[in-house]
Design an enzyme around this catalytic site. Structure first.
Site, mmCIF file in Angstrom:
data_model
loop_
_atom_site.group_PDB
_atom_site.id
_atom_site.type_symbol
_atom_site.label_atom_id
_atom_site.label_comp_id
_atom_site.label_asym_id
_atom_site.label_seq_id
_atom_site.Cartn_x
_atom_site.Cartn_y
_atom_site.Cartn_z
ATOM 1 N NE ARG A 188 -37.458 -9.927 -25.404
ATOM 2 C CZ ARG A 188 -38.531 -10.168 -24.678
ATOM 3 N NH1 ARG A 188 -38.524 -9.956 -23.381
ATOM 4 N NH2 ARG A 188 -39.634 -10.637 -25.234
ATOM 5 C CB THR B 298 -34.201 -10.992 -31.819
ATOM 6 O OG1 THR B 298 -33.184 -10.634 -32.756
ATOM 7 C CG2 THR B 298 -34.738 -9.761 -31.141
ATOM 8 C CD1 TRP C 58 -23.462 -4.625 -36.437
ATOM 9 C CD2 TRP C 58 -23.016 -2.433 -36.322
ATOM 10 N NE1 TRP C 58 -24.273 -4.082 -35.466
ATOM 11 C CE2 TRP C 58 -24.024 -2.740 -35.368
ATOM 12 C CE3 TRP C 58 -22.580 -1.114 -36.422
ATOM 13 C CZ2 TRP C 58 -24.586 -1.787 -34.538
ATOM 14 C CZ3 TRP C 58 -23.145 -0.155 -35.594
ATOM 15 C CH2 TRP C 58 -24.141 -0.481 -34.667
ATOM 16 C CB SER D 204 -16.924 2.802 -32.034
ATOM 17 O OG SER D 204 -16.452 1.955 -31.013
ATOM 18 C CG HIS E 19 -21.114 -2.026 -33.028
ATOM 19 N ND1 HIS E 19 -20.134 -2.417 -33.902
ATOM 20 C CD2 HIS E 19 -21.882 -3.130 -32.818
ATOM 21 C CE1 HIS E 19 -20.304 -3.697 -34.220
ATOM 22 N NE2 HIS E 19 -21.362 -4.150 -33.564
ATOM 23 N NE ARG F 299 -22.060 -9.489 -28.154
ATOM 24 C CZ ARG F 299 -22.565 -9.505 -29.386
ATOM 25 N NH1 ARG F 299 -22.206 -8.583 -30.245
ATOM 26 N NH2 ARG F 299 -23.421 -10.429 -29.751
ATOM 27 C CB CYS G 178 -34.091 -9.101 -36.740
ATOM 28 S SG CYS G 178 -34.936 -8.972 -35.168
ATOM 29 C CB CYS H 132 -32.538 -5.924 -34.880
ATOM 30 S SG CYS H 132 -32.569 -7.567 -34.162
#
Length: 380
Positions: free
Chosen positions: A109, A111, A122, A171, A174, A206, A313, A316
């Protein structure tokens, strides 16, 4: 998972720099003996985790304890060294820094990990590992005189089907991760309670066609492409799990049989769905050229799995590693079709093998993408 591996590409000391991005590992006595190999003991350092990370048992922290069910479910797998055809840089589970993490206690989720650090990850993936020349700029690249992606998509159309697919998979991954973060966003953060839920504004930024200048729908298309590829891999790997010799060991015979049945049910369901991606067009040209391209494909993907060790993180990083390894395992399955078909009914399958890590990653990664597809319906 080993969350302490140093970033191999740039000097990165931002590990505990982000608020609440630390990890509390499983105390060694919580890890069942069947999972822990006899020769492997936790090092002192791993047990006495650096104090600076201790306080962050909050937002982005990984809860490293195991649930009671997991402690009872002892999984015993033989380790096979299969790195020669692997698409991922897998963590060495025998490393003193490797820790056991219960994924159910650590949902993926939002963070708070964003900004230049996240962008750098990325950017490194797209710019250096997707076969893209430097002079072709990605759509929506900031401050670069973007032409609405025209040059980029013209370039993409001109490359071979494999390289095009590679970009679409990354992609799609992502997009999937961004959907999870939008669907489990921190909506309320007060001292009394934290509340996670869908954040429509974040989702629109997004994926909305107008806001992203047409890029959002392409990202969602790539998500479905990724879904079909992983679904195809699940249907292809069925013979590996169908063998009577393949056992899930949890220490409870009835439970083991039930688990295997559920596993086969999912795989047969995947097989019954007729419209998978057909990967036979991949690497189908000149044998020598195809082998060279496949190796390039594998090394590029392996590099991406290493970049995950640069994610600042920890939560992540955990999910990034898991999902790239899941996709890498799916690719390995798709490119091992002949070996899977030759697996003997009984006895070891030397030609094709999946490690416990790969199996865990394959199913959890597919679970994440399925969740993304479902969340899309919710956002609609």
């Amino acid at each position: 998972v080993n969350l302490k591996k140093p970033c191999p590409f740039w000097n990165d000391n931002s590990h505990c720099g982000i608020r609440d991005c630390a990890v509390k590992p499983c105390p060694s006595d919580e890890v069942p003996d069947g999972i822990r190999s006899g020769s492997y003991k936790y090092s002192e350092e791993a047990n006495n985790l650096a104090e600076e990370c201790e306080e962050a048992k909050r937002l982005g922290a990984v809860d490293g304890s195991l649930s009671k069910e997991t402690q009872q479910a002892v999984l015993q797998w033989t380790r096979h060294d299969d790195s020669s055809d692997s698409f991922c840089e897998a963590d060495d589970i025998y490393s003193p820094d490797a820790e056991y993490v219960d994924l159910l206690l650590n949902p993926e989720r939002y963070t708070g990990y964003k900004g230049p650090d996240a962008w750098k990850i990325w950017n490194s993936i797209y710019e250096e590992n997707c076969f893209k020349p430097q002079n072709v700029k990605r759509p929506l690249a900031s401050g670069r005189g973007d032409d609405g992606g025209h040059t980029f998509y013209k370039w993409l159309k001109g490359v071979c089907v494999e390289k095009r697919a590679f970009y679409k998979l990354i992609s799609g991954l992502h997009a999937s991760i961004n959907i999870h973060l939008s669907a489990r966003y921190l909506l309320q953060d007060t001292w009394s309670e934290k509340k996670w839920g869908p954040n429509v504004t974040e989702f629109q930024q997004r994926f909305d066609e107008v806001i992203t200048r047409g890029e959002g729908p392409r990202r969602l298309k790539n998500l479905y492409f990724l879904y079909l590829i992983e679904l195809r891999a699940l249907s292809k790997v069925l013979p590996f799990f169908e063998r009577p010799g393949f056992q899930l060991y949890t220490g409870n015979k009835n439970h083991d049989a039930e688990m295997k049945n559920l596993l086969l049910e999912i795989l047969r369901l995947a097989k019954s769905f007729p419209l998978h991606f057909d990967e036979n067009s991949f690497f189908a040209g000149n044998k020598k050229e195809a082998a060279k391209l496949k190796e390039e494909f594998r090394l590029h993907f392996k590099n991406i799995s290493k970049i995950m060790d640069c994610v600042g993180c920890f939560k992540c990083r955990l999910w990034g590693k898991l999902q790239t390894q899941g996709l890498g395992t799916a690719l390995k399955i798709l490119f091992s079709e002949n070996l899977i078909e030759k697996i003997p009914e009984s006895g070891p399958s030397y030609g094709f093998q999946l490690t416990r890590q790969e199996i865990v990653a394959l199913f959890n990664a597919f679970g994440r993408i399925s969740t993304s597809v479902r969340e899309l319906e919710n956002f609609r």
